[in-house]
Design an enzyme around this catalytic site. Sequence first.
Site, mmCIF file in Angstrom:
data_model
loop_
_atom_site.group_PDB
_atom_site.id
_atom_site.type_symbol
_atom_site.label_atom_id
_atom_site.label_comp_id
_atom_site.label_asym_id
_atom_site.label_seq_id
_atom_site.Cartn_x
_atom_site.Cartn_y
_atom_site.Cartn_z
ATOM 1 C CG HIS A 149 -2.124 -0.869 1.033
ATOM 2 N ND1 HIS A 149 -2.436 -1.899 1.869
ATOM 3 C CD2 HIS A 149 -3.063 -0.874 0.056
ATOM 4 C CE1 HIS A 149 -3.526 -2.499 1.430
ATOM 5 N NE2 HIS A 149 -3.927 -1.903 0.335
ATOM 6 C CB CYS A 195 -9.088 -0.080 -10.037
ATOM 7 S SG CYS A 195 -9.732 -1.028 -8.664
HETATM 8 C C1 PEP Z 1 -6.451 -3.767 -5.195
HETATM 9 O O1 PEP Z 1 -6.472 -4.530 -4.223
HETATM 10 O O2 PEP Z 1 -6.062 -4.091 -6.340
HETATM 11 C C2 PEP Z 1 -6.939 -2.379 -5.042
HETATM 12 C C3 PEP Z 1 -7.104 -1.587 -6.072
HETATM 13 O O3 PEP Z 1 -7.162 -1.912 -3.782
HETATM 14 P P1 PEP Z 1 -5.986 -1.550 -2.725
HETATM 15 O O4 PEP Z 1 -4.682 -1.576 -3.469
HETATM 16 O O5 PEP Z 1 -6.326 -0.204 -2.173
HETATM 17 O O6 PEP Z 1 -6.113 -2.640 -1.719
#
Ligand code: PEP
Length: 486
Positions: A134, A445
């Site tokens: 993250h 995404c």
């Molecule tokens: C993902 O898990 O691909 C996503 C877009 O959400 P995050 O990276 O915020 O967990």
Amino acid sequence: MTLRCEKAQALCQKDQAAIFEAQKLMLEDQEFIDRIQESIGQDKRTAVYAVLQTSEFYADMFLGMDDELMRSKSADIRDVSSLLVRCLSQGKADKKLLAPGIVVADYLLPGDLVEMGRENLLGLVVRHGSPSSHLAVLATGMNLPMVVCPDLDIEPALEGKTLAMDGGEGLLFIEPDSSTQTLLKEKAQELIYRKQVLASTGEELCYQGRRIELLANVGSIEDIRQAIQAGCDGIGLFRTELSFLGRQELPDEDELVEYYSQCLELMPDRPLVFRTLDIGSDKQIQGLSLPQEANPALGCRGIRFCFAHTDLFKTQLRALLRAAVKGRPALMFPMITSVEEVAHIKALLREAADELKQAGLPYRDHLPLGLMIETPAAVVLARELAREVSFLSIGSNDLAQYTLAADRENEALADRFNDRHPAVMKMIALTVEAARQEGVALSLCGELARDTQALPQLLETGLTRLSVSPSRLEAVKAKIRQLCKQ
Ligand code: PEP
Ligand code: MG
């Protein structure tokens, strides 16, 4: 700790409150103190790291014992250390940089980065981290180069040295010579130029006759501005939790309404998907003292956290419904694993709308709803889930983590965390097919969407909507344009 003991005594029986007296004794334990001091003094760790490392050492030691009572002490150790860490964090008045610089650290949490802010921050170098963490996602969103250097000798090797970095190549230069410096400056200028030129073209992208929409992943108003400049078709993922990180006090409903309204005013005629709070795992809110979990990535995160904190969740839902009068947002929910969860979300949304009605506040109801497909369960149930909502969005970061059973934050598993793995690609293809059969919109995404090498395979599945961080829009556009010509 004394305060905790007093609070406990007021809340429960004296012998139960004695647990905290025992915890207080742990804090006074000379061996415990010596280890922390050694970690800070000799190993040059930060105080927070030293506390966590020491507490894990003792927690593991107790966990390995036969006696049940002794094993339970591991929880006390962790409890005490979380209190210490909170005290240490609150003690840090301001993490903002006073002069431009690159931050070098053993380990950083997303909340640390949010607190530092973008001002004066030129780049991040961490010894522990991975490109799919993250922290890395957040850094990309902030257009901030980040390099992971596991073998870096931070101190004294870096003291007083000039650093330069190439985030694209993942390179750190210590005392770069003048020709390297010139090369890096030219590369940076070229990047800025290409972004400006591409943003001004406003072109439509196609692949095999299908229009490809390129949306942006954002976490702040500044990101939205950047995404607009880079020529996005809308916002495919607004990570709303990012504005909660690094704050002692949680924002109230009116503050959130103001914030979300400002976002919508910037995007009046393009889609804007607000993903509700995805708290938990490595994304912790300082203002909430959450219990430590043995496996946080498999724990109370995403929608599970929201169901466990309905007051906070409904505050956000009410704020989003109120702000929605300023535009046409969509709402998306993270970490879904069942149709029942969707029913529960809808019930809470209903309650939120009813509360606003009763309070006589203006709001917009019946917003388009979407679900993140980021667990294997959601892929398997994609058709059933699709029937409940207007759109789906594949979160390939978590989908890869859970499909491959490889912690995305664990740098030791970096080679196992492969979001181009055939199993992940198959999961994506299954979701594309489910969305097609149910006739709902689908986007991708996760970070995979910005991986230009994976793009041909992704587009071949039939995906037509990709959402990437603003800083990657230009590279992805260029690649799609090139694929079109082939
Ligand atoms: C993902 O898990 O691909 C996503 C877009 O959400 P995050 O990276 O915020 O967990
Ligand atoms: Mg996710």
